[in-house]
Design a protein around this motif. Structure first.
Motif, PDB file in Angstrom:
ATOM      1  N   SER A 114       0.788  -1.058  -0.012  1.00  0.00           N
ATOM      2  CA  SER A 114      -0.285  -0.024   0.108  1.00  0.00           C
ATOM      3  C   SER A 114       0.666   1.051   0.661  1.00  0.00           C
ATOM      4  CB  SER A 114      -0.801   0.245   1.263  1.00  0.00           C
ATOM      5  OG  SER A 114       0.030  -0.210   2.579  1.00  0.00           O
ATOM      6  N   TYR A 172      -1.847  -5.635  -7.535  1.00  0.00           N
ATOM      7  CA  TYR A 172      -3.065  -4.530  -8.176  1.00  0.00           C
ATOM      8  C   TYR A 172      -1.744  -3.575  -8.865  1.00  0.00           C
ATOM      9  CZ  TYR A 172      -7.572  -4.299  -6.459  1.00  0.00           C
ATOM     10  OH  TYR A 172      -8.780  -5.057  -6.377  1.00  0.00           O
ATOM     11  N   ASN A 173      -0.630  -3.698  -7.821  1.00  0.00           N
ATOM     12  CA  ASN A 173       0.548  -3.103  -8.826  1.00  0.00           C
ATOM     13  C   ASN A 173       0.901  -2.677 -10.119  1.00  0.00           C
ATOM     14  OD1 ASN A 173       2.569  -0.781  -9.181  1.00  0.00           O
ATOM     15  ND2 ASN A 173       3.900  -2.380  -8.622  1.00  0.00           N
ATOM     16  N   PHE A 232      -4.938  -0.655   0.443  1.00  0.00           N
ATOM     17  CA  PHE A 232      -5.645   0.587  -0.103  1.00  0.00           C
ATOM     18  C   PHE A 232      -4.863   1.594   0.471  1.00  0.00           C
ATOM     19  CE2 PHE A 232      -8.875  -1.917  -1.594  1.00  0.00           C
ATOM     20  CZ  PHE A 232      -7.893  -2.960  -2.788  1.00  0.00           C
ATOM     21  N   HIS A 250      -4.782   3.058  -6.546  1.00  0.00           N
ATOM     22  CA  HIS A 250      -5.256   2.246  -5.969  1.00  0.00           C
ATOM     23  C   HIS A 250      -6.975   2.095  -5.997  1.00  0.00           C
ATOM     24  CE1 HIS A 250      -1.854   1.848  -2.995  1.00  0.00           C
ATOM     25  NE2 HIS A 250      -1.540   1.600  -4.007  1.00  0.00           N
ATOM     26  N   LYS A 273      -7.938   1.977  -9.746  1.00  0.00           N
ATOM     27  CA  LYS A 273      -7.365   0.492  -9.643  1.00  0.00           C
ATOM     28  C   LYS A 273      -9.027  -0.108  -9.590  1.00  0.00           C
ATOM     29  CE  LYS A 273      -2.726   1.044 -10.635  1.00  0.00           C
ATOM     30  NZ  LYS A 273      -1.483  -0.225 -10.350  1.00  0.00           N
TER      31      LYS A 273
END
Length: 544
Positions: free
Chosen positions: A22, A71-72, A388, A393, A396
């Motif tokens: 995060s 998520y990256n 997040f 973030h 996405k």
């Protein structure tokens, strides 16, 4: 485990501890003197969107190689023409399609709305939530964000009176609800969680009797940080005995002679209070469904208009159960908290090793939601949680869950400005330090480098003052102003990302607004690989 850098030279940020995905430290301290990105954003607001020292520098990204599924490994798309979601009173001209005109308002459930598609995680019976509640509640109310009063608040309140299984008085819960509603203007919501102990103690009955349908009640199945019930730690033998008498599991057992001896000698320094597991007496999915539906029906009978559910990083069966049950019961919101989510108190190695990571869990939630919708079912509105902290973030996760995800849930990130503002307030006003739980005697250099008065320090100070008026400004904690400063940065950053995707309303976000940066992420999320997207269109242009 990723080895993330503790410094960001472009933004001038430094993490005190080990960095989580995060961008926050894995261990976030209330007395921290900075200065991670979220910490600095709580002061500088939208100024933190840009590289520092403009006029003396150039900057270039180092985040273009993506390994593994996270998520990256999802990248945000941009487009070079068009505009969707332009407000009815504006045109699609370049003069109207400014990023500052992007609407961030999000509607969810039955008549609920937020100014940003953002809500807090559960701020429950941990002492850190109680100490900084005034900042959290006031800041979220002013920013128009839903806030969650977590589980066990009544059970751990030594001033609460519970007689024959019925709450007679609950001053801490009253304080939390009233603190939020003081500045509530119709945007956001006050949500009160209900776990096994809360149900036994009659929290739902107490809240509806005292506050009516002004409160959303939330059933608690789990969270991303752990797969057992919630905990707190107490360092008083007397308090440990009180909690055991209230019906909680206390570990080690304060009634055991050897534990008392160990406490007296200093070998035992604290006691963990644990909540019970749910549904232990049910042996099948069908039995859980029947119990859940009966519980929701009982809450409706009590008078609750808005009901939500929070579930944790369990496997696919539990995910499907939560989505189907919440949809069939007509709930207002389902929060799905993946592994990587934070906590005020959870076993550390459990946090590191259990459960489904957020991006995988949320991708399956989106898949299952689409499956339900394909059968003509109305799908419950979703909130995604678990690791997040930044505006990218939010973008996405909303895109991954579109069109079903309406909110993103942040826990630790929204708490940081509450800590920081309280520390500043205590340093500037020593007479308030104990009241606001400030940890500093004087301002550290990291703060003085920005300013030495609240007007200098908080980007949102003037906006908050304009909103509440000079008289009420005296009742706004500095931690609340810091939350509004962070919301300013997150909101402006999200507006920029949306404008680049040619979306001028957050409601227009869809799955075409993100792309997978590696094939593994494509396979696991269902989001196409970045150079496959529009490839056929590109070839038609070239060969047409």
């Amino acid at each position: 485990m990723l080895n993330l850098s503790k410094t960001n030279d472009v933004l001038g940020t430094v993490n005190r501890g080990q960095v989580a995905e995060s961008g926050l430290c894995t261990l976030c301290r209330a007395d921290c003197a900075g200065k991670c990105e979220t910490w600095l954003s709580s002061l500088k607001g939208r100024a933190m969107l840009y590289p520092r020292d403009f006029g003396l520098v150039t900057a270039g990204s180092g985040n273009t190689t993506h390994v593994g599924v996270s998520y990256n490994s999802l990248r945000i798309q941009g487009y070079n023409y068009g505009a969707k979601g332009v407000a009815a009173d504006r045109s699609a001209s370049a003069d109207d399609c400014l990023f500052t005109n992007v609407s961030l308002e999000s509607a969810f459930g039955n008549g609920l709305k937020a100014r940003l598609p953002l809500m807090t995680g559960a701020l429950g019976s941990t002492f850190i939530a109680a100490k900084y509640w005034d900042s959290f509640a006031t800041g979220c109310a002013l920013a128009g964000l839903p806030i969650v009063v977590g589980e066990n608040v009544v059970g751990v309140d030594r001033e609460a009176v519970i007689t024959n299984g019925k709450i007679v008085s609950a001053p801490e819960l009253d304080r939390r609800i009233n603190g939020y509603r003081r500045f509530f203007d119709g945007y956001g919501a006050i949500i009160v969680q209900l776990n096994v102990e809360d149900a036994r103690n009659g929290v739902a009955e107490y809240v509806i009797d005292k506050f009516g349908d002004k409160v959303v009640i939330e059933l608690k199945w789990g969270q991303g940080a752990k797969n057992i019930g919630g905990e707190i730690e107490v360092t008083s033998l007397d308090y440990a005995l009180f909690l055991k008498k209230r019906g909680y599991l206390v570990d080690p057992d304060p009634d055991l002679a050897e534990v008392r001896e160990g406490f007296a000698s200093g070998a035992v320094r604290g006691f963990a209070r644990h909540s019970r597991l749910g549904y232990t007496d049910l042996a099948s999915e069908a039995a859980v469904r029947d119990n859940f539906m009966a519980t929701v029906a009982a809450l409706r009978q009590l008078g609750y208009r808005n009901i939500s559910l929070k579930t944790g990083a369990y496997g696919m069966e539990a995910l499907a159960m939560s989505m189907r049950y919440a949809s069939d019961a007509g709930l207002d919101l389902l929060t799905i908290d993946g592994s990587g989510g934070g906590t005020g108190m959870s076993p550390w190695n459990m946090m590191e090793t259990w459960g489904v990571p957020s991006v995988l869990l949320h991708a399956k939630a989106a898949e299952y939601a689409a499956l339900l919708a394909s059968r003509g079912r109305k799908v419950v509105d979703l909130s995604f949680a678990g690791g997040f902290a930044r505006e990218d973030h939010i973008m996405k996760a909303l895109a991954l869950g579109a069109p079903f995800a309406k909110l993103i849930c942040m826990g630790r990130a929204i708490m940081i400005p509450g800590f920081l503002g309280s520390n500043i307030e205590g340093a500037l006003h020593p007479e308030r330090r104990a009241t606001v739980n400030g940890n500093w005697d004087t301002l550290p250099k990291t703060v003085k480098d920005i300013g030495e008065t609240p007007e200098e320090l908080f980007a949102a100070h003037a906006a908050v003052k304009q909103k509440v008026g000079a008289r009420d400004m005296a009742h706004v904690p500095y931690g609340a102003i810091a939350i509004c400063s962070l919301a300013d940065k997150l909101g402006a950053g999200l507006q920029q990302l949306l404008a680049g995707a040619r979306k001028f309303s957050v409601a227009e976000i869809d799955r075409t607004d993100i792309a997978s940066a590696n094939r593994e992420t494509q396979r696991e999320t269902g989001i196409p690989f970045i150079t496959d997207i529009q490839d056929e269109t590109a070839r038609r242009i070239l060969l047409g």
